[in-house]
Write an enzyme that holds these catalytic residues in place. Structure first.
Site, PDB file in Angstrom:
ATOM      1  N   MET A   7      10.817   2.372  14.738  1.00  0.00           N
ATOM      2  CA  MET A   7      10.868   1.639  16.002  1.00  0.00           C
ATOM      3  C   MET A   7      11.552   2.488  17.065  1.00  0.00           C
ATOM      4  O   MET A   7      11.964   3.607  16.816  1.00  0.00           O
ATOM      5  CB  MET A   7      11.565   0.313  15.795  1.00  0.00           C
ATOM      6  CG  MET A   7      10.657  -0.672  15.058  1.00  0.00           C
ATOM      7  SD  MET A   7      11.451  -2.244  14.827  1.00  0.00           S
ATOM      8  CE  MET A   7      12.846  -1.801  13.819  1.00  0.00           C
ATOM      9  N   ARG A  29      24.654   2.839   6.528  1.00  0.00           N
ATOM     10  CA  ARG A  29      23.669   2.022   5.797  1.00  0.00           C
ATOM     11  C   ARG A  29      23.605   2.563   4.375  1.00  0.00           C
ATOM     12  O   ARG A  29      24.045   3.686   4.109  1.00  0.00           O
ATOM     13  CB  ARG A  29      22.293   2.075   6.458  1.00  0.00           C
ATOM     14  CG  ARG A  29      21.746   3.478   6.546  1.00  0.00           C
ATOM     15  CD  ARG A  29      20.455   3.525   7.351  1.00  0.00           C
ATOM     16  NE  ARG A  29      20.045   4.914   7.545  1.00  0.00           N
ATOM     17  CZ  ARG A  29      19.065   5.289   8.353  1.00  0.00           C
ATOM     18  NH1 ARG A  29      18.401   4.405   9.059  1.00  0.00           N
ATOM     19  NH2 ARG A  29      18.733   6.563   8.479  1.00  0.00           N
ATOM     20  N   ARG A  41      19.162   0.375  20.813  1.00  0.00           N
ATOM     21  CA  ARG A  41      18.521   0.760  19.546  1.00  0.00           C
ATOM     22  C   ARG A  41      18.019  -0.465  18.790  1.00  0.00           C
ATOM     23  O   ARG A  41      18.655  -1.498  18.787  1.00  0.00           O
ATOM     24  CB  ARG A  41      19.535   1.456  18.622  1.00  0.00           C
ATOM     25  CG  ARG A  41      20.012   2.786  19.083  1.00  0.00           C
ATOM     26  CD  ARG A  41      21.120   3.242  18.126  1.00  0.00           C
ATOM     27  NE  ARG A  41      21.959   4.232  18.742  1.00  0.00           N
ATOM     28  CZ  ARG A  41      21.918   5.544  18.446  1.00  0.00           C
ATOM     29  NH1 ARG A  41      21.080   5.971  17.532  1.00  0.00           N
ATOM     30  NH2 ARG A  41      22.713   6.388  19.064  1.00  0.00           N
ATOM     31  N   CYS A  95      -1.070  -7.958 -19.325  1.00  0.00           N
ATOM     32  CA  CYS A  95      -1.425  -6.574 -19.609  1.00  0.00           C
ATOM     33  C   CYS A  95      -2.301  -5.950 -18.530  1.00  0.00           C
ATOM     34  O   CYS A  95      -2.894  -4.917 -18.729  1.00  0.00           O
ATOM     35  CB  CYS A  95      -2.111  -6.461 -20.976  1.00  0.00           C
ATOM     36  SG  CYS A  95      -3.704  -7.286 -21.015  1.00  0.00           S
ATOM     37  N   HIS A 149      12.748  13.747   9.339  1.00  0.00           N
ATOM     38  CA  HIS A 149      11.819  12.643   9.110  1.00  0.00           C
ATOM     39  C   HIS A 149      11.005  12.818   7.833  1.00  0.00           C
ATOM     40  O   HIS A 149      10.928  11.928   6.986  1.00  0.00           O
ATOM     41  CB  HIS A 149      10.893  12.505  10.326  1.00  0.00           C
ATOM     42  CG  HIS A 149       9.821  11.507  10.130  1.00  0.00           C
ATOM     43  ND1 HIS A 149       8.553  11.857   9.719  1.00  0.00           N
ATOM     44  CD2 HIS A 149       9.826  10.161  10.247  1.00  0.00           C
ATOM     45  CE1 HIS A 149       7.821  10.758   9.602  1.00  0.00           C
ATOM     46  NE2 HIS A 149       8.559   9.723   9.932  1.00  0.00           N
ATOM     47  N   GLY A 183      13.149   5.548  11.967  1.00  0.00           N
ATOM     48  CA  GLY A 183      12.279   6.217  12.927  1.00  0.00           C
ATOM     49  C   GLY A 183      11.034   5.433  13.294  1.00  0.00           C
ATOM     50  O   GLY A 183      10.206   5.908  14.063  1.00  0.00           O
ATOM     51  N   ARG A 220      -7.052  -0.508 -26.135  1.00  0.00           N
ATOM     52  CA  ARG A 220      -8.485  -0.705 -25.823  1.00  0.00           C
ATOM     53  C   ARG A 220      -9.326   0.117 -26.787  1.00  0.00           C
ATOM     54  O   ARG A 220      -9.330   1.345 -26.712  1.00  0.00           O
ATOM     55  CB  ARG A 220      -8.766  -0.267 -24.386  1.00  0.00           C
ATOM     56  CG  ARG A 220      -8.256  -1.253 -23.346  1.00  0.00           C
ATOM     57  CD  ARG A 220      -8.079  -0.586 -22.007  1.00  0.00           C
ATOM     58  NE  ARG A 220      -6.993   0.382 -22.083  1.00  0.00           N
ATOM     59  CZ  ARG A 220      -6.130   0.656 -21.098  1.00  0.00           C
ATOM     60  NH1 ARG A 220      -6.257   0.050 -19.941  1.00  0.00           N
ATOM     61  NH2 ARG A 220      -5.187   1.538 -21.253  1.00  0.00           N
ATOM     62  N   TYR A 266       6.415 -11.245 -22.646  1.00  0.00           N
ATOM     63  CA  TYR A 266       6.501  -9.807 -22.417  1.00  0.00           C
ATOM     64  C   TYR A 266       5.533  -9.372 -21.328  1.00  0.00           C
ATOM     65  O   TYR A 266       4.615 -10.106 -20.958  1.00  0.00           O
ATOM     66  CB  TYR A 266       6.217  -9.013 -23.707  1.00  0.00           C
ATOM     67  CG  TYR A 266       4.795  -9.124 -24.186  1.00  0.00           C
ATOM     68  CD1 TYR A 266       3.797  -8.255 -23.688  1.00  0.00           C
ATOM     69  CD2 TYR A 266       4.409 -10.085 -25.111  1.00  0.00           C
ATOM     70  CE1 TYR A 266       2.485  -8.382 -24.107  1.00  0.00           C
ATOM     71  CE2 TYR A 266       3.098 -10.211 -25.533  1.00  0.00           C
ATOM     72  CZ  TYR A 266       2.135  -9.353 -25.023  1.00  0.00           C
ATOM     73  OH  TYR A 266       0.846  -9.466 -25.408  1.00  0.00           O
TER      74      TYR A 266
END
Lengths: 890, 890
Positions: free
Chosen positions: A104, A337, A93, A837, A453, A102, A559, A857
């Site tokens: 590889m 995992r 594996r 921004c 999947h 899924g 804007r 910021y």
């Protein structure tokens, strides 16, 4: 010392997952923790990289080490590869550093050949199992290692089944499998031009190479791009002795999550299949049982599983996704995992694990991926709706979506590229469908469970998904599906609710989500940790209100041109632009002034003293005007049909005026502060509206803190002149009202020259806001409008660029300008406020970059604000970790 | 110690022209050399700057120093300001560091008032002279100091003259002038709201302030911008006792050049007017006599003048432009400065002064301004032409030009901005007309001589000019001029030959100039001194041949798209672009290949082994295609008139194809190497043509050194892939022909990102060529097409930008990228060759910049090559001078 390319699962040296891959490292860790793990060894990612460097060739050193490790495995298990008395079977594996489910290749049952199959048939007293396993191995080997088309085998199997009158593989006998095996061998020889190898060593080395090769298959490349996984990491290969979940009804295989990956609830969650191999669960071919059924069926085993799961979660300090197999009643762990989860689940798990004292608040902040959070703010199906649902499947990934039904991943991508919303409907999905899942708004499958999947991939992407919806009958040929009597054709619109699993015909109303308490709690911890401000890009009071609710500290980009765009105001805007005299223009501006003033008033009232960066008019004026080509067509038509009409004269005059404003490259033309320089009366109107609004709101006792931003400066003189205009108007209006108006003036840094001469520009600025959208355009010389359609997609697919630089900040190029812009700017003006921004302001990597470069910021769209708050906290934490690891090496 | 704001002309301390201005420094220098200079003093540029800093106020220190200096002046001359026995009269003149002829203000005859005028009438026994001088002073004071409209005085004078029945001022009597003086004082009081000051001290201080103020008048600002003179230098003011050239027929005033400023011939050259003040010569109101007439009229004075002129030329090591006045037979020098001259003259003077051992070769190189040299390469009127000339004037500045007649500077500018060629025709020009002279291709005046305003300004700009063309009769009102019976209306086309003074109706053929021997000699010295290579931008064998003749070392930019543009090839190019299949495209490419190959062969043969940088296809493909708007109009028309026609179908199909290639910002779209990435077959055709041409030419025994340039790279991966294509084709063609092809590959650095990541890019490049045209566009975010028409002109007039960055390299912004591009590039690849190939490559300041930053060569248009060679030599000399002055301070 020779480089070590192979490690046994119980090796002593501490080796990280960079070498062993995630799966290999976790197998070793589970072995160390005393869990029952089938023995085996890991070939390292370094071996993979060496393999590629040598031109896809295993080195001699690696080959020798693999053989030696195999000997140890044989010794420990008492079985031998290819031996006819006690044959060893192994799985091969992949296992990369980052989980790529899924993507590889995997080879199971390796070691099977014409001789060993007989031995296994004898040893297990189960010839049907033995021959079924052998045919599976041939098929997998042909597909994965020899690169043959799997349908060659599948079609044969299908025909055999049908001609034998069987409805399911379960009806096959050992004799059937034997016949099929012979046929499979023939198919292999014909298609591959070589025979299926009987030598188990040849099988092994070819399989290891095939797994290495799969690191660069198309699916894996796409997945890595989507998840920002670098290509140089390579994959490890795990060779592990086989255990069989398909040895009978006391065997089985399953997947367990230590908490609910969809809701985050603390419960063992998952599925299992009796008498099946692991691939059957993951591939979604058979629909499995919920795991709590196991409690009833095998209570002892269930409680052992529970115990081990808790052990693993406590050890890894994270929710685990575990694969297990039961062989003749004995439990084996094949993988653990960190489990993928929905955003909702991630937040709940993080907060509850703090409450359960498994992790600290700071550790909890790192358990949630900011990129996921916007899912929580996605719209839901309106619960008040009265539509009848068509059908219900498994709620595999939450979110609501409406779109046209398509049955094919390629078509999904095609239509999506045309800007259409599509829902991908498939019997099941495979890794080959990934581009369709990416393109679709939601995915529906008729087969497969919550861990199939489609479900795993969709959850990772935060897209709605409904799985195992068995009541829908998909007819791919004629492009339709049916649910009882209802026929849904390709192109019909449906709505799916991934949170409930419900599917509706047509479009259904959706509502705004609410922020949960745990979510608020997590973001509170984030704010305590973070030092980087988070503002929002918002142009309307509604957006501003939303953003403040979501935790924005202020507005980083308002804007003003968006205020001009609505249909009520456009006529006045057009009059203003096309004015033939100053007087005419001023008249039009006077009509716009009260409208703009009202907009500002409402925004100021909503913000109640929070800072707001207001950008003066930026886009080219012709954006507000009629289209030249349409005018030309109208005029040509009128010339032929009504040559004397007043309409024709009017349109001709309009065309002449519009033509005067036409530009070959409007992005680089008369816009931004250049407009303000050439037509100061426009900016003066805006500034007047702003300060009059400010005066009015201040008079109501509400604080106002505007930061007035001059766009598209490339030379300090532009800023000096436009700031002068601001100060002049402020003085006039302040004077008239007997108050002194407090405000800042600054500029957007969005041309390279502004960044390069930031030391000069900052002498005239209170703040800089990096407009990384335009800065990316000018730095690359890419017009976004043109690049994305014409070559950028190709560049990304081709690997020329690692990412779309309009989505991910180009730190090497554009980032250099941001960095030098900040440092040059602060050199002249140490008080300079700096922010970003562009669209990058909401991206976690860009946020990390801004934190590292000392910006004050970031500003992003309202719905990205929570993600940005979390990412800002993580940036602080990661930087602290790095500083620590520099201070305390090892 | 108190700051010294005033220096007497015979001061002892060495003070430079930075303090005294050019005129003041030269007056002091002439005084020191013993020339007869009317005594006086200079108020320094520092006083001017202090004046501006104090809000346009003379400091007390300066005021006191001026008074003290005045006392010294009175003592030396024995005259006293305002005294009725021996009244002192002075001139007050500006004098900046750099000569700005006529741009700033001057006051003459200061000290005149109602009392002193009588004294002067008595002392000179010339009441007419005295009262004329007084009225001139009132008029000048009103105009310059009080800012009144000069026409107030002129109109009155005109009326007085007419009503008295006079045709010229010469007929006026002292009594007439007295009457006019009374009227002038009334006019002054009414218009200025104050009386004309009788106190000479008040006159003096107001005049000094007025001269300081004139440093920032509109004309001066424009002139400084045109000549790159910084505004912080300020002007000095020279107060000098008056001498009078208008005291009778033994008096006069003149201008002398030590050599002929038009041809360079070593002869005393100039003009004088008997019984006139200096302003009469410069303003061009009366047409003066050639100076060699003086030899006949006053032989002793002429020989004294000659002696002094030689002394000055030897002292200054440069051709001098000298103003002198003769007062009652005595010669006085009022000014000397380096004389402005035509390019032809400059070159001849420089070379001859070396031959005469007055200067060294290196000093000679600094005597010629590279910007002038292209004049020498401008076309001349074809001497074979058979057209009858209309009229001849004075050949004031050489060069041939054809254009529409205009009679007004504003209109000249307006039409020129529309791209039309105009010839400005005026009775005379004043500094207010300067923008018209700039805009026009040539200037013609009916009055004024070789040293009149128009002549001096036009020569400085290298523009054709014809002066004193008295036979043309200009009627400004009706917009026409007449020569005998011929009427020339505004808008009619004429051709002028500034070298001969001839004017022709209509357009006349022109021919290429030849390079003179002295020019070759000078450039030979330049090449010996220079270390910076000079290449050329040339796309055709003809241009390449021309450039090599003019001394280009090779081709720095050969644009292959220009080879696609001719009408023969365009159909194949369009087929190639609109191809719907790879096969169709390859067919079209195969048709283009032999054409392109032949182009390369001819260029290689012309260059005979000199290096040539060949840029692969760069512009957006739709530049080669039909215009969308025209297609739309055609289609609309056909839809209404011939809806069934084949033509309609064809055009609709064409429109669809063209639409696919449409872009909103083509400058930033699919062009440059992006084309090569997406359509490698196009580049492959070009590379194949190149290497096949190379093979063919090598086989003839001619060396070929191509440098293949990939345009518009913004990421190293683009260059890597495209260079790979070059290498692949080179290998194939070399292999097929059994030779190894030597070539370089590199890239144009023309996006900011390329410059910022030059360290990465240079790892794949043998050379960089800085494309500063596009780099300027992206760095500023200016589209040149749009900016120049829409706002750049405004920016320059408004002072927002010091220069048009497309003409003068923006060293602060774009230059930073060039600098870091070179240093980052050489960091990774020390062998990297670097050059510049934008339009800036021919500009002397940019050349100096390139030299300083260590570039290997500049590349410019063929006709700029000689100028670039000289500028490259000067860059080396200036840098050597600077190094010396750093090493040996003081």
């Amino acid at each position: 010392m020779e480089q070590k390319f192979v490690f046994m699962f119980d090796h002593e040296k501490a080796v990280g997952k960079e070498m062993l891959g995630g799966k290999g490292a976790n197998l070793a860790e589970m072995t160390r923790l005393g869990l029952p793990v089938p023995y085996g060894f890991t070939v390292t990612t370094e071996a993979c990289n060496a393999y590629y460097e040598a031109g896809e060739q295993l080195s001699e050193a690696a080959t020798i080490q693999i053989k030696k490790s195999l000997e140890k495995l044989e010794e420990r298990t008492g079985k031998t590869l290819g031996d006819t008395n006690s044959p060893l079977l192994v799985s091969v594996r992949s296992g990369a550093v980052h989980s790529m489910p899924g993507m590889m290749d995997t080879v199971l049952n390796l070691g099977m050949n014409d001789d060993t199959v007989k031995a296994i048939a004898d040893l297990t007293h189960n010839p049907r199992f033995a021959y079924d396993s052998y045919r599976r191995f041939i098929q997998m080997f042909g597909d994965v290692v020899l690169g043959l088309d799997n349908s060659l085998y599948e079609n044969f199997l299908e025909n055999y089944r049908t001609s034998s009158g069987y409805t399911s593989d379960v009806q096959m006998t050992a004799g059937d499998w034997k016949e099929i095996i012979e046929a499979y061998k023939k198919i292999t020889t014909e298609a591959a031009g070589r025979t299926f190898p009987q030598d188990p060593y040849e099988q092994l080395f070819l399989s290891i190479s095939a797994v290495f090769d799969s690191w660069n298959n198309k699916r894996a490349l796409l997945y890595r791009r989507l998840h920002d996984i670098p290509g140089h990491l390579g994959t490890a290969v795990n060779v592990q002795s086989m255990v069989f979940g398909n040895m009978g009804n006391d065997s089985g295989t399953g997947v367990a999550f230590t908490r609910n990956p969809s809701t985050g609830k603390s419960e063992l969650y998952g599925e299992y299949l009796i008498n099946a191999q692991g691939e059957d669960v993951v591939a979604g071919i058979r629909t499995p049982q919920p795991i709590n059924e196991l409690k009833r069926e095998m209570p002892d085993l269930y409680s052992e599983l529970m115990k081990m799961c808790n052990l693993l979660e406590n050890h890894y300090k994270n929710m685990q996704d575990i694969e297990f197999t039961v062989e003749n009643g004995a439990l084996f762990f094949l993988q653990t995992r960190n489990g993928k989860r929905t955003a909702q689940s991630a937040v709940r798990i993080a907060v509850e694990m703090v409450n359960e004292r498994i992790v600290s608040e700071e550790e909890a902040l790192l358990l949630v991926d900011p990129d996921q959070l916007s899912q929580l703010l996605h719209k839901h199906i309106d619960p008040e709706h009265t539509s009848q649902k068509l059908v219900t499947g498994l709620p595999a990934s939450p979110g609501a979506a409406t779109g046209e039904v398509v049955f094919d991943a390629d078509r999904a991508e095609l239509l999506s590229n045309e800007g259409r919303n599509v829902i991908l409907v498939r019997p099941e999905t495979t890794p080959e469908d990934i581009h369709g899942i990416v393109a679709a708004k939601a995915t529906v499958t008729s087969r497969g469970g919550m861990t199939s999947h489609a479900a795993v991939v969709a959850r990772g992407m935060g897209k709605a998904c409904i799985c195992g919806c068995g009541s829908i009958n998909i007819d791919l040929e004629s492009g339709r599906f049916t649910v009882a009597d209802t026929i849904v054709e390709e192109g019909d619109v449906i709505t799916v609710d991934g949170a409930s699993g419900d599917i509706y015909l047509g479009e259904i109303a959706t509502i705004e989500p609410e922020m949960s308490d745990v979510f608020r709690q997590l973001l509170g911890w984030a704010d305590n940790t973070s030092t980087l401000g988070v503002r929002t890009n918002a142009d309307t009071p509604e957006d501003v209100r939303k953003a403040v609710e979501l935790g924005a500290e202020g507005v980083g980009l308002c804007r003003t041109e968006h205020m001009f765009m609505n249909s009520e105001r456009l006529p006045a805007v057009q009059k203003m632009i096309l004015a033939e005299s100053e007087e005419e223009r001023n008249k039009a501006l006077n009509r716009l002034l009260p409208m703009q003033q009202q907009d500002f008033e409402r925004i100021f009232e909503t913000l109640r003293g929070r800072p707001v960066t207001i950008r003066l008019l930026d886009p080219p004026l012709h954006e507000f005007l009629p289209n030249v080509e349409e005018l030309l067509v109208d005029i040509t038509r009128l010339e032929l049909t009504e040559p004397e009409s007043v309409e024709l004269g009017r349109k001709q005059k309009l065309l002449r005026s519009v033509r005067l404003l036409e530009e070959s490259n409007p992005m680089l033309g008369l816009r931004g502060c250049r407009l303000g320089m050439v037509h100061p009366e426009i900016y003066e109107m805006q500034i007047t509206a702003l300060f009059q609004a400010m005066t009015g709101v201040l008079n109501k006792g509400i604080d106002v803190n505007p930061e007035i931003m001059i766009p598209l400066v490339s030379h300090v003189a532009e800023l000096r002149e436009m700031s002068g205009l601001v100060h002049k108007v402020a003085k006039e209006i302040g004077g008239r009202n007997g108050i002194s108006l407090n405000y800042l003036t600054g500029t957007m840094i969005e041309t390279p020259r502004a960044a390069l001469t930031a030391d000069e520009i900052s002498s005239e600025a209170d703040f800089f806001s990096f407009g990384t959208n335009d800065l990316t355009q000018t730095t690359f010389g890419f017009s976004r409008d043109d690049a994305e359609g014409k070559f950028l997609q190709y560049y990304i697919e081709n690997g020329t660029l690692p990412d779309n630089p309009f989505m991910k900040l180009d730190q090497e190029g554009v980032g250099k300008l941001v960095e030098s812009g900040v440092s040059l700017g602060k050199q002249t003006n140490p008080q300079l406020k700096t922010g970003i921004c562009g669209e990058h302001g909401g991206d976690k990597d860009a946020i990390r970059f801004c934190f590292d470069k000392g910006l004050d910021y970031v500003s992003c769209s309202p719905f990205r604000v929570p993600a940005a708050r979390l990412a800002a906290a993580q940036a602080a934490l990661y930087s602290r970790q790095e500083r620590k690891s520099v201070l305390q090496p090892g």
